[in-house]
Scaffold this active site. Structure first.
Site, short mmCIF file in Angstrom:
data_model
loop_
_atom_site.label_atom_id
_atom_site.label_comp_id
_atom_site.label_asym_id
_atom_site.label_seq_id
_atom_site.Cartn_x
_atom_site.Cartn_y
_atom_site.Cartn_z
N SER A 1 -40.75 3.65 5.00
CA SER A 1 -39.90 2.06 4.21
C SER A 1 -39.42 1.36 5.89
CB SER A 1 -38.24 2.41 4.42
OG SER A 1 -38.63 2.86 3.04
N ASP B 1 -35.85 -4.82 -2.75
CA ASP B 1 -35.31 -3.31 -2.06
C ASP B 1 -33.84 -3.59 -1.97
OD1 ASP B 1 -34.35 -1.50 0.23
OD2 ASP B 1 -36.26 -2.24 0.79
N ASN C 1 -42.82 8.89 1.62
CA ASN C 1 -41.83 10.33 3.03
C ASN C 1 -42.91 11.41 1.64
OD1 ASN C 1 -41.75 7.52 4.03
ND2 ASN C 1 -39.20 7.32 3.65
N HIS D 1 -30.13 -0.23 3.52
CA HIS D 1 -31.50 0.40 3.70
C HIS D 1 -32.08 -1.60 3.40
CE1 HIS D 1 -35.94 1.15 1.72
NE2 HIS D 1 -35.10 2.34 2.73
#
Ligand SMILES: [Ca+2]
Ligand SMILES: [Ca+2]
Length: 732
Positions: free
Chosen positions: A465, A237, A379, A273
């Protein structure tokens, strides 16, 4: 103001963009077929093992001169052929000799040089070397291993990068970052977990960590051996805030060896994130602080696959391999590629393809090594998982809300070969302050928080996520339950448990809205029987650690029913070869099975011959080392196609008139043809069938035509073939 929910679902990709031009040039450089962390290049099966036409299998415009019997031809991936990199060939032939000769050809197929030795053969590569034909003094029954080491200087080859610094073995090492098992039977005291918690926001509630309750995480932890202890989850990530208060429990964070992986030395999460995702996987739990994680005792291996200044397919592929080689049991990728081919979090479309050439081999490597690979569906409200969630054997995770309804933004959990599941990701409310619909987790204190949350270090976000790490965490719980010893079989069992334990949504069984259903931690854990670790995969503070081993397998990709298959395997423990170890070889398929065993020699190599008395078809060859008290087991497999042996029929016409006789022979088409006895050969004269002969012990038979058949212009002998041999014909 840009609100966090939107930022997470879509905007973050832009924050991590490097640009297409930077991402694409790396694609062509990724090798197709090899990788190993010990400098051993696991080349594909030899391209040929026949005597006379070894190079017919290559694409050379002109076949180089044949070089002896039973040459095994290797095509070196171009990246391997670095000047000075040592090639080593070990093994023996059927006569037990080690007289090995290698003929080296350039990348334009021209012959360059020959090297030979009466022992293990070692020679340096030159820059333009491409093909190596290896032979032994006695060609038949040869089993050889060809290895390529690291180039001595210059740019490190992608094939050999970690040789200087062995990475953490599965289940331990890497600095010994392993958590001890916690006791969660009395509940947990993390303030933001309970339903009544208002979280760090303070303005909207209640909510707490509703996702954990939906998947029954706490009930799962109360089952035996289901907290993720000893399990390593790599979070690929934007990084991780390693100073965050809810990651400070001992053993919670493991780090890549920065010497072996300088590209990933920094994990600073200026985005936030990655820290959010890692918290969902396994924030410190029961520590009276912040939030709980899905796998409370799992160790997080943060890898900054999406660097602000280097977010490429090449980097992601390297991150996957680094995770595998550093002991990850599970990889979470809450990221994907946008339609523009740019990797980033929250986006997983991959319309352009291309980067799959880089990443697919890395994922295949991970799966083969027993790593459960989990990725966010993306998404974009698309009817199919994005990439890399769409890749083979990846668990694709779509997003549900508190009501187990699909989130509007999530791609549908549809994937051609992998598993698709749903998990809590948040409803995607478009108002920043509806925090009870979002997923609450840790947030990097190094990042600017998009929403004006009063509490630093925590945030509510939504997106696939957030769904993916719930599944990664449950996978860690199940892997723990299964004993934590990494293998392809264990990983497959983990994935099956995810499916078996899932809560079915919508129409019964699989459906394209919810895949196999919404993940359920308790259900997944209860779907498998607890396996007590036998080889101490979870190191205790005082105990010794069993070492990981690596088994390399080399065998031809095809064999004929009447032959045996020469197989070779090499067992390594880090950079060391393991001698005296038993290795089982087994060939299994719809047409039967065959097995044999061997013991590794001083070089860690064992060779054997597998009988191929099997029906033609596709088989799986497996080499297995079971392990012992000090070493973990390991295995390797490859496909082998069993074909019928070719035959050759000859026909000669002798004599004239009443003395005319047809002489027939039937042999197999091996290097040393052998007569085939007891086979029926049908004879024709000018197209008319005139009789059938049965071959004798030497494969020959005679037939005397009668009447007008004596005067025919053309004769033909036909062997129709059988279970073991192909047919053949001859004319005279
Ligand atoms: Ca906590
Ligand atoms: Ca369903």
């Amino acid at each position: 103001m840009l609100h966090v929910s939107r930022l997470t679902r879509a905007g973050l990709a832009a924050a991590l963009v490097l640009g297409v031009g930077a991402a694409l040039p790396s694609l062509a450089a990724e090798p197709a077929v090899y990788s190993d962390d010990s400098g051993f290049i696991e080349l594909p099966a030899p391209l040929a093992s026949t005597s006379d036409y070894a190079f017919d299998f290559l694409t050379c415009p002109e076949a180089p001169p044949n070089q002896g019997v039973d040459a095994w031809v290797y095509a070196l991936p171009e990246e391997v052929a670095l000047g000075g990199a040592p090639v080593t060939v070990t093994g023996t032939d059927a006569a037990g000799t080690t007289d090995i000769t290698a003929f080296v050809y350039d990348d334009d197929c021209t012959y360059d040089r020959v090297v030979s030795s009466d022992a293990a053969l070692t020679f340096p590569l030159e820059d333009d070397d491409r093909y190596i034909a290896v032979t032994t003094a006695v060609g038949m029954g040869t089993a050889l291993l060809l290895e390529v080491g690291a180039a001595p200087t210059g740019e490190p080859s992608p094939t050999t990068s970690p040789t200087s610094s062995p990475s953490a073995p599965p289940g331990g090492g890497g600095g010994g970052e392993v958590m001890t098992r916690g006791d969660y039977s009395g509940g947990v005291n993390d303030p933001f977990y309970p339903e009544a918690s208002t979280g760090p926001v303070g303005e909207i509630g209640p909510g707490g960590q509703w996702g954990m309750r939906v998947i029954r995480a706490e009930q799962a932890w109360q089952q035996p051996q289901a907290t993720g202890a000893g399990i390593r989850v790599a979070v690929l990530d934007s990084g991780l805030d390693v100073t965050h208060e809810d990651f400070q429990c001992p053993g919670k964070i493991a780090r890549l060896d920065s010497t072996a992986y300088p590209r990933f030395a920094d994990v600073t999460d200026t985005d936030g994130h990655g820290t959010h995702v890692a918290g969902i996987v396994g924030a410190c739990t029961g520590n009276g602080t912040g939030v709980v994680g899905t796998a409370p005792d799992a160790t997080i291996l943060p890898i900054q696959a999406l660097s602000p200044d280097d977010a490429t397919a090449d980097r992601l592929a390297e991150a996957i391999r680094a995770a595998v080689d550093s002991g990850a049991h599970v990889i979470n990728m809450s990221l994907g590629f946008s339609a523009a081919g740019v990797p980033g979090t929250g986006s997983a479309v991959a319309l352009l393809g291309g980067f799959a050439d880089d990443i697919d081999p890395a994922i295949e490597y991970a799966v083969a090594q027993g790593v459960v690979v989990v990725a966010a569906a993306g998404n974009e409200s698309f009817p199919v998982c994005g990439y890399p969630a769409l890749a083979d054997d990846v668990v694709c995770v779509g997003s549900t809300d508190r009501r187990d309804l699909n989130a509007w933004y999530g791609n549908f959990p549809v994937t051609p070969t992998g598993i698709a599941l749903m998990a809590p990701g948040g409803s995607g409310q478009v108002f920043c302050d509806v925090q009870s619909e979002n997923v609450l987790s840790t947030y990097s204190t190094q990042a600017e928080n998009g929403c004006a949350y009063p509490a630093e270090g925590y945030a509510g976000l939504d997106g696939t996520s957030m769904a993916s790490p719930h599944v990664a965490g449950v996978a860690a719980l199940v892997y723990d339950r299964l004993g934590g010893q990494r293998s392809a079989a264990a990983a497959a069992a983990v994935k099956q448990a995810l499916v078996d334990g899932a809560v079915d949504l919508y129409t019964p069984g699989y459906d394209p809205m919810s895949g196999e259903g919404r993940v359920d931690a308790l259900g997944a854990v209860q779907a498998v029987t607890a396996v007590t670790p036998t080889a101490t995969p979870t190191p205790s503070p005082t105990g010794s650690t069993s070492a990981a081993t690596d088994l390399a397998l080399i065998a031809p990709g095809t064999g004929s029913t009447t032959d045996s298959l020469p197989v070779a395997a090499r067992l390594s423990q880090g950079d060391e070869r393991v001698s005296g170890a038993p290795v089982e070889f087994a060939l299994a398929g719809p047409g039967g099975s065959s097995s044999t065993a061997g013991t590794t020699d001083a070089d860690g190599v064992t060779t054997a011959e597998l009988p191929l008395d099997l029906a033609p078809g596709s088989y799986t060859l497996t080499a297995t080392y079971a392990g012992d008290s000090g070493r973990q087991g390991s295995s390797a497999e490859q496909a082998v196609v069993v074909v019928r042996d070719a035959t050759a029929t000859t026909l000669a016409v002798e004599g004239k008139g009443g003395n005319r006789t047809l002489s027939v022979t039937l042999v197999d088409a091996d290097d040393t043809p052998t007569g085939l006895a007891g086979r029926s050969v049908v004879l024709f004269a000018d197209g008319r069938e005139i009789g059938t002969v049965t071959t004798g012990a030497d494969g020959s038979a005679r037939f005397a035509p009668t009447g007008r058949d004596r005067g025919a212009k053309a004769y033909e002998a036909r062997f129709a073939g059988d279970d073991s041999y192909e047919g053949s014909t001859a004319t005279a």
